[in-house]
Scaffold this motif. Structure first.
Motif, PDB file in Angstrom:
ATOM      1  N   ALA A 254      31.819  45.849  16.427  1.00 48.65           N
ATOM      2  CA  ALA A 254      31.166  45.955  17.741  1.00 48.65           C
ATOM      3  C   ALA A 254      31.313  47.382  18.285  1.00 48.65           C
ATOM      4  O   ALA A 254      30.370  47.930  18.868  1.00 48.65           O
ATOM      5  N   ASP A 255      32.471  47.982  18.091  1.00 49.30           N
ATOM      6  CA  ASP A 255      32.667  49.364  18.547  1.00 49.30           C
ATOM      7  C   ASP A 255      31.623  50.300  17.933  1.00 49.30           C
ATOM      8  O   ASP A 255      31.031  51.125  18.626  1.00 49.30           O
ATOM      9  N   HIS A 256      31.439  50.160  16.631  1.00 42.97           N
ATOM     10  CA  HIS A 256      30.463  51.036  15.954  1.00 42.97           C
ATOM     11  C   HIS A 256      29.047  50.758  16.453  1.00 42.97           C
ATOM     12  O   HIS A 256      28.260  51.673  16.652  1.00 42.97           O
ATOM     13  N   MET A 257      28.746  49.490  16.645  1.00 44.09           N
ATOM     14  CA  MET A 257      27.396  49.152  17.106  1.00 44.09           C
ATOM     15  C   MET A 257      27.139  49.739  18.490  1.00 44.09           C
ATOM     16  O   MET A 257      26.109  50.382  18.722  1.00 44.09           O
ATOM     17  N   VAL A 258      28.101  49.529  19.382  1.00 46.91           N
ATOM     18  CA  VAL A 258      27.941  50.035  20.740  1.00 46.91           C
ATOM     19  C   VAL A 258      27.845  51.560  20.720  1.00 46.91           C
ATOM     20  O   VAL A 258      27.027  52.152  21.438  1.00 46.91           O
ATOM     21  N   GLU A 259      28.645  52.194  19.871  1.00 46.68           N
ATOM     22  CA  GLU A 259      28.577  53.649  19.796  1.00 46.68           C
ATOM     23  C   GLU A 259      27.195  54.107  19.324  1.00 46.68           C
ATOM     24  O   GLU A 259      26.636  55.067  19.837  1.00 46.68           O
ATOM     25  N   GLY A 260      26.658  53.357  18.359  1.00 50.78           N
ATOM     26  CA  GLY A 260      25.302  53.667  17.916  1.00 50.78           C
ATOM     27  C   GLY A 260      24.319  53.607  19.077  1.00 50.78           C
ATOM     28  O   GLY A 260      23.514  54.527  19.284  1.00 50.78           O
ATOM     29  N   HIS A 261      24.407  52.559  19.859  1.00 50.35           N
ATOM     30  CA  HIS A 261      23.516  52.427  21.019  1.00 50.35           C
ATOM     31  C   HIS A 261      23.734  53.569  22.003  1.00 50.35           C
ATOM     32  O   HIS A 261      22.773  54.174  22.487  1.00 50.35           O
ATOM     33  N   SER A 262      24.976  53.857  22.306  1.00 49.85           N
ATOM     34  CA  SER A 262      25.274  54.880  23.319  1.00 49.85           C
ATOM     35  C   SER A 262      24.762  56.243  22.883  1.00 49.85           C
ATOM     36  O   SER A 262      24.299  57.036  23.692  1.00 49.85           O
ATOM     37  N   GLU A 263      24.889  56.495  21.585  1.00 47.32           N
ATOM     38  CA  GLU A 263      24.456  57.805  21.076  1.00 47.32           C
ATOM     39  C   GLU A 263      22.964  57.825  20.782  1.00 47.32           C
ATOM     40  O   GLU A 263      22.450  58.846  20.309  1.00 47.32           O
TER      41      GLU A 263
END
Lengths: 606, 606
Positions: A371-380
């Motif tokens: 989830a951390d990686h997914m959210v980071e993808g979205h944020s970036e």
């Protein structure tokens, strides 16, 4: 009634020893401030808040429930003060963007917090949980203006949020939604319709409530492709972080429920309420689904929480209550009888709870990294990265939500069973855990829907078995590394067998489904449960591997902790994992045994 | 909320076609009046009473609950009138001796009645159920004088009864009972102590309540061999079928429970209450156990009842509620979506309920024949006959009580699951069934106690596996007869495998237990569940055999009914019976995985 104790030792074990979150956080932009010290300080502080503030309100909230009077919902005594503490402590913004007043920590930190809060007091945790849903929706799909208007007060916890999806005629099948949104000359919309089962639909914890509402535009296509998403505030924002006029959205009634009585479940009436389109027209359902995976992990917590809570209390009781003598001889000869914990069958129940709570927690922590990686993808704005991790998480989500909530319910029932007849009496709180937990397999998609999502969508339709191949390759890889360790070898061998079997089952179901579409639905439940047992077996092997290594390194004052991990892994593999095989057998049985019965033959004289 | 419909078609099928009760009754003295016509008339009349009188009070009784005010317990509105109808109808004495005003019908007729009443309204049925316990105790162990004094008003339902066993410090472990009985010069006793969890301890349904109480004489031996049984009336009998002085036994408080709220669960205080010894001194526990088998079959009904009731309502809902499209194509194209019943996974849930309800009912009816013989032995003073059938029944009783109440709970949860989120809302009644049923695995001996009774006592200690050998021989005999019928062959083969396996498992557990006493407790739960699945498999094969034969004979207007039986048997064998194998695996796993964990290692920071 005992109170909740945050299981910090186990959480640290998973974070630092099993899943190496320190390194994981180092690799994340949002992880910059999530140093081990900070993470630990947050865990301790959150644990304290849950133990001292939320846990004592657990039973009283159930007794008192929420009340609706003159159109205003009030939460049970103490909830408002507890919420104020929560908001003041900045907890709502823990993993929200700093730009809107959040602390910008990784999404996984939010899940750790949610687990503790949800275990201490699930009903309470629903209010901030729903707000989080609204925040995520606005963050992902809102216009810049909408973000500016809503995200800061939501992040600060001054405002709350809801998700208004279900209507009397439809829950799962949202294509049947009827609520209408009429465009107004000023670009806003007027929403008219009735939504039911709206958690936190109205309450007295926040000065405003932001509803995210599914509705239909005039002339929208029928079914799921004609649904749009709207923001409908309870009070119109005054443009200055404050509130203005009352909007035409009201709570018509509160549902009387089996449990989670301190959570207000509202019928919401929209009587020409002013709303604002969020995201593109007619793509409301897609917008909703983008964060559904995270939301469903949130619900999966409700599998782990009751297992943990019920375990803690049942364990206490099993140590204190004395009945009969252990079969292998008196264990407490100076007492009138032996404590329950000396009876093998009571240990079976306690260890089942423990294996579910700790194995389930490991599943959550495993998924939270993704989830951390997914959210980071979205944020970036890195869509490829976001999609990659969304897929990985998308495969695990229905397993976590479906399997863990089923097993959490089992665990909470076992805790009650340890108490014998006393478990049925309200004062001990054990029956409340059962009642509260019963919702978990129903909302956010029933177990049946999770099973269809897993097998039909994630495994067959989207990846033709690829999701299983990818995940089992990972498990098999781990297993092969541990084949030579005497203590881990039995688990490694079992995992290698299971990963092969999981793929075979997938292929067999896939082939059967080509000839007979009903197979997808007839096999789905068993496929889900089978997947869950194997995933949890992987988690127990990983925990056992770390424990074995720590013991080898010797001299640890925590050796008893690691030995307990090894013993629980052994219990899991020998006593719970065999269930996977009965699911494998049922899964492969023909859909005929479900489909052949004519509708009118299900019952005769009724 | 729908109402209960008595499943008369299925009851008649079991009575007349599967278990040939007409012939069975011909062979019983008490069966003289139980001609097929009479039996059917009773079923119809009892069904009508349950549907029209008891069922409508089911939900209102839960909402209102019982109340204690100024030492007096009142039942919910309508319960008293319903009870009056029950008593006036002569239902309490259905299978009680004619000498005391009963109808003298076989014991099994009482069980059929109990099933319908318990399904329509379990809380209500607890009141006459407890009276039955008191009646049986007095009939079996009372002096002639005691019988004359108490049995007629109890049989007529003018008086009620209770069983006062549990105390705050002990439930299962009755050796810890502390209530004291001091002998008085007039031959009576003064009882002093506190009993808890006393169902029907006080209420407003009858003019008097006869408590059967476990207590200790002065200088009685410690433990279970120092407990005697006493009759303690609420009002002293006036010797003329009427009541006199109030006795010093009072309800101190009502327990707040998860469910069965219309059943008064009392704390009973005995403050020097006058009582009368029943049965020999210090043999109170033995006296209790003589009718325990029958009482536990009564509780086993609570496995079948909720499965039936929840099934009826879930089926109704599944036919009406529309959501999504069936995977194999639209089934109701003119509708907005297909009814739930067209989805395979919903059918899986409904068929599980149906298989449990009808398979469980068959288990009850099978056992009820044995109960008839046992009771006849007792009535005729033929101890050998009584013991023979007591043994046969004694083996089945823990299986019925333990296994059926666990599966009944599963079935009631599935019914709720069919409703989705609506199942969690009180108005539909589905969550009430779950709450009411949850008690069944706890009282009258928890599932763990049933499992120990089965494996430890009935199988290993008393018969060294003989009970399993005898029962499996019967099953194998049936199976061999049906090996040549194409439709029954798969079930016959499966039964032959299972009967062999059951014996092998028994021997393996027996051998393991010789070296390690903990094995009895560590294997007991899985042994119980395994035994239940095999017994139910036998019942489904017997039903299938009759159905197949009836279809062959052709021309029956009930063909659809028989086809449904065949389809349900197929479902049971292919989808539920595989669970037996996971229990077999777990059962054989070493007790080490339960016993090795040190007590202090179950949890670390809590």
């Amino acid at each position: 009634m005992p109170v909740y104790k945050a299981p910090l030792r186990d959480m640290r074990f998973l974070l630092n020893e099993v899943f190496d979150y320190p390194r994981h956080y180092e690799g994340l932009k949002s992880g910059e401030n999530a140093t081990p010290d900070i993470v630990d300080a947050i865990l301790i502080e959150c644990g304290r808040f849950c133990e001292e503030v939320l846990s004592p309100l657990y039973q009283s909230g159930d007794e008192e429930g929420c009340k609706l009077k003159d159109g205003v919902v009030t939460t049970p005594a103490g909830y408002r003060q507890a919420y104020d503490q929560y908001a003041m402590g900045g907890w709502q913004g823990l993993s929200a963007p700093e730009a809107f007043g959040g602390q910008g920590l990784p999404a996984s930190m939010g899940l750790l917090k949610q687990e503790m809060m949800g275990t201490a007091n699930w009903s309470f945790s629903m209010y901030p949980g729903l707000s989080m849903g609204a925040m995520n929706t606005i963050f992902l799909h809102g216009s810049e203006d909408q973000k500016q208007t809503y995200l800061t007060p939501l992040t600060e916890g001054r405002w709350g949020g809801t998700m208004c999806l279900t209507e009397p005629q439809c829950g799962t099948d949202l294509g049947q939604v009827k609520t209408k949104a009429e465009p107004q000359p000023d670009g806003s919309y007027q929403l008219t319709g009735t939504k039911i089962f709206i958690s936190s639909g109205d309450h007295d914890l926040t000065e405003n409530i932001i509803h995210i509402v599914l509705a239909r535009l005039p002339d929208a296509p029928r079914g799921t492709r004609g649904i749009s998403l709207f923001i409908v505030p309870k009070f119109m924002p005054d443009g200055n972080d404050g509130i203005g006029e009352r909007n035409a959205v009201t709570c018509g009634s509160l549902e009387k429920k089996m449990g989670i009585k301190a959570s207000a479940t509202c019928v919401m009436n929209f009587d020409g309420a002013t709303g604002f389109l969020i995201g593109p027209e007619n793509e409301g359902l897609n917008c909703m689904f983008t964060f559904m995976n995270t939301a469903r992990i949130g619900t999966a917590i409700q599998g782990v929480g009751p297992a943990e809570l019920s375990y803690q209390w049942a364990l206490d009781y099993a140590k204190q209550r004395r009945s009969m003598r252990a079969l292998s001889g008196k264990k407490e000869p100076e007492q009138v009888a032996d404590a329950l914990i000396y009876h093998a069958d009571v240990r079976r129940m306690l260890l089942t709870q423990k294996a579910i709570a700790e194995g389930g927690r490991a599943m959550l922590y495993y998924a939270a990294r993704l989830a951390d990686h997914m959210v980071e993808g979205h944020s970036e704005g890195d869509q490829k990265k976001a999609d990659k991790y969304d897929d990985k998480l998308g495969f695990l989500t229905p397993i976590l939500k479906g399997f863990l909530t089923e097993l959490g319910y089992e665990a909470s029932n076992l805790g009650m069973q340890v108490f014998g007849g006393h478990g049925y009496i309200r004062e001990h709180g054990m029956e409340q855990i059962v009642r509260d937990t019963r919702i978990a397999t129903l909302y956010e998609g029933t177990t049946g829907i999770q099973a269809l999502d897993l097998l039909g969508r994630k495994v067959l339709l989207m990846t033709r078995g690829g999701a299983v191949r990818e995940f089992t390759a990972k498990i098999a890889n781990f297993a092969r590394k541990h084949l030579t360790d005497k203590r881990l070898r039995p688990y490694a061998i079992e995992l290698l067998k299971l990963t092969a079997q999981w793929n075979v089952l997938t292929v067999r179901v896939m082939l059967a489904a080509r000839k007979d579409r009903d197979v997808v639905s007839s096999a789905a439940h068993d496929f889900l449960m089978y997947s869950g047992y194997v995933t949890m077996a992987y988690m127990w092997a990983r925990q056992a591997a770390v424990a074995a290594e720590r013991i080898d390194n010797g001299g640890s004052e925590s050796e008893a902790f690691y030995q307990a991990k090894l013993a629980t892994a052994e219990f899991y593999y020998e006593r719970l994992l065999p269930r996977a095989q009965s699911h494998a057998t049922s899964m492969l049985s023909p859909s005929r045994n479900l489909m052949q019965m004519p509708t009118e033959a299900f019952a005769f004289n009724h």
